[in-house]
Write an enzyme that holds these catalytic residues in place. Structure first.
Site, PDB file in Angstrom:
ATOM      1  N   GLU A 182       0.841  -1.203   0.000  1.00 47.87           N
ATOM      2  CA  GLU A 182       0.000   0.000   0.000  1.00 47.87           C
ATOM      3  C   GLU A 182       0.882   1.261   0.000  1.00 47.87           C
ATOM      4  O   GLU A 182       1.379   1.666  -1.028  1.00 47.87           O
ATOM      5  CB  GLU A 182      -0.977  -0.046   1.186  1.00 47.87           C
ATOM      6  CG  GLU A 182      -1.921  -1.263   1.053  1.00 47.87           C
ATOM      7  CD  GLU A 182      -2.966  -1.365   2.141  1.00 47.87           C
ATOM      8  OE1 GLU A 182      -3.843  -0.499   2.188  1.00 47.87           O
ATOM      9  OE2 GLU A 182      -2.910  -2.327   2.949  1.00 47.87           O
ATOM     10  N   MET A 183       1.161   1.855   1.171  1.00 46.88           N
ATOM     11  CA  MET A 183       1.916   3.098   1.169  1.00 46.88           C
ATOM     12  C   MET A 183       3.416   2.887   1.444  1.00 46.88           C
ATOM     13  O   MET A 183       4.216   3.810   1.265  1.00 46.88           O
ATOM     14  CB  MET A 183       1.285   4.080   2.146  1.00 46.88           C
ATOM     15  CG  MET A 183      -0.127   4.504   1.667  1.00 46.88           C
ATOM     16  SD  MET A 183      -1.147   5.250   2.958  1.00 46.88           S
ATOM     17  CE  MET A 183      -0.570   6.948   2.908  1.00 46.88           C
TER      18      MET A 183
END
Lengths: 353, 353
Positions: A138-139
């Site tokens: 994700e991040m």
């Protein structure tokens, strides 16, 4: 007209008007056993008093792509406040265009869920907020790098100090998560047609929607999808009566089993909250079903062994569409400017053009 | 005191107070020859009357990731209204995590540029808006697919019909671009310290900033970086006196040459608009310089052959920081919900986790 006949006339009018009202009232009474309305004001949050300073800071953090390693992805990328609080993708796209394993749940009303994520592995939103920021898919960031980023910008430092006054070291990964949780507590969607109904305005639902509500309760849907959020409160095996196909229930994602390592929790997931379901297609943790009617049909067969008619599926679907509330009005935050101390964006093997 | 001595005394006070005021006035007079302030209200746009209906529709389109093939990227991804109107990346990341060839210019005040893009290949913002949506390295979509997407949602159809009333087929790729241009015309940043100065408040700049302004004009910067936007009006070779290194001026990007195919336009670029330059690092079309002072030094050597002292570079930089205006307040739009007719997100070989 005598007084007696007047009385009789008014009584019969009363009786006539009472009969359908009474029938509706039974439905409403039953509904009030299962469901609670979305409140009209920001709820209190456990261990995290919601203040204006925290909300404003949390809104900035929610929209700040510098919480991601790439500098491109923010919370809002996958939990888009303009799109029902999710990304309308099967499963989310993250760092390096990686495809995530599960469909992004909506952030709207998430504050009312008993636990967060499809497998409930986070107890609350402040625990949840730390997950995607660190997930490689994700991040792809780290708490240290996030704190370094936030501390590099004087405006963030000031805002953390104001939001967490009295703390010697206010700019922390934990406080970042608390501020995000405070902002997310404002992302609630009251005043859906069903909420008006629950509040006592029985004309807010039409006949088909009421039929759907009745079916939703009597068929058994409401046993798992109850409470404020129509779900988000308990864990249940997906396919308890009949397992759906591997496209919808991929065999390699065993759900809550990964959290508890308990054999009987294989393919167990949190019952999805159904508020604003109209806005959050595609459905299921796999995100493989785009049509709400189809999703209702699959749930009926796999979870309840119920063989619903088309009319019944349509009525339940019509009812579910009454769960769309007023969408939150959010002002886009003006973010602090990076400084020479702000970590630079780090991309992952971008495809060169 | 005699009348004559009174007159003399008042004359000398007049002369004393006039001297510094006159010196400032000369600077202001010179500045007004080069620059114009950002207006306080939305400017008129050629061939595209700005209406409330168009602005609101354009705001929705600007934030709608369904204008991209993936369903993930919106105009705001690279032209982030919370970050000075760009993405603060060296060059942008687009479809499939591809790295774009040039730094994303800010959308703020872009309405005042004579032409758009680093090479000026679009005459205006409605032409510009169509570019990234179709570029394979950016949003990777097609006009047909965009129109199919917009026509699939009744709210968009209604809004296009209201914004472009009288048109038989209102939902077109061209009208999408017109609505986006109308919204972008609202993204202006008035009331910077320098604008207050230009309007006559000479105390709005301090001595160092005034020294910087004087240097900016006398050294020659203002010859290319003039007008409302401090640039965005003309085309100039990068490295007219001395070519910067290949990291800053990559040899394979020949700038405007690609547009005009004229040999003497090799490495010619539009002079970058410098409004809000404080917020839009990294700098140059290559995005390779993060420090504004370094960028000023490079410009002085490569474009003007000027060998500025550290103090001079610092004064010019201090002046450039006065170009940060009031950032626009933007309400996040609630986007129409997709229907079964809306084209599904199409990803590009995502990396499976």
């Amino acid at each position: 007209m005598t007084r007696a006949s007047l009385l009789l006339a008014s009584l019969s009018v009363f009786a006539l008007s009472l009969t359908p009202a009474q029938a509706q009232s039974e439905l409403l009474t039953e509904a009030r056993d299962y469901f609670q309305p979305i409140p009209h004001s920001v709820p209190t949050v456990a261990d995290n008093p919601v203040t204006r300073e925290k909300i404003d800071l949390g809104r900035m953090l929610f929209f700040d792509p510098r919480l991601s390693r790439s500098g491109l992805l923010s919370c809002n990328t996958c939990h888009n406040v303009g799109m029902g609080g999710d990304d309308n993708l099967e499963t989310s796209i993250g760092h390096g265009w990686q495809k995530g394993p599960r469909n992004a749940p909506t952030v709207f009303n998430a504050i009312f869920n008993t636990a967060q994520f499809w497998d409930g592995r986070a107890d609350d939103l402040k625990a949840q907020a730390k997950g995607p920021i660190q997930a490689g898919v994700e991040m792809a960031n780290t708490p240290d790098r996030v704190e370094e980023t936030l501390k590099s910008m004087p405006e963030y430092v000031e805002r953390f100090q104001r939001a967490f006054s009295g703390e010697a070291d206010a700019v922390t990964f934990d406080n970042m998560a608390r501020a995000i949780e405070a902002f997310e507590a404002t992302l609630i969607t009251p005043a859906s047609k069903f909420d008006l109904y629950l509040e006592g305005n029985e004309a807010a639902l039409n006949d088909q929607e009421k039929e759907g509500l009745k079916l939703f309760m009597d068929t058994g849907c409401a046993s798992c999808h109850g409470g404020v959020n129509f779900g988000g409160e308990g864990y249940y095996p997906f396919g308890v009566v009949e397992k759906p196909g591997a496209d919808i229930l991929p065999p390699d994602d065993k759900g809550r089993f990964a959290v508890t390592q308990t054999a009987d929790e294989e393919y167990v997931f949190r019952a999805a909250p159904l508020r604003n379901i109209e806005l959050t297609a595609p459905y299921f943790h796999s995100g493989m079903v785009w049509d709400l009617k189809q999703a209702v049909g699959i749930m009926a067969t796999s979870q309840l062994g119920a063989d619903l008619t088309d009319e019944q599926v349509e009525a339940i679907t019509a009812f579910l569409l009454t769960l769309t509330g007023e969408q939150p009005v959010v002002e886009y935050p003006i973010l602090p400017v990076s400084t020479s101390a702000t970590p630079r964006p780090e991309l992952m093997e971008p495809i060169k053009n």
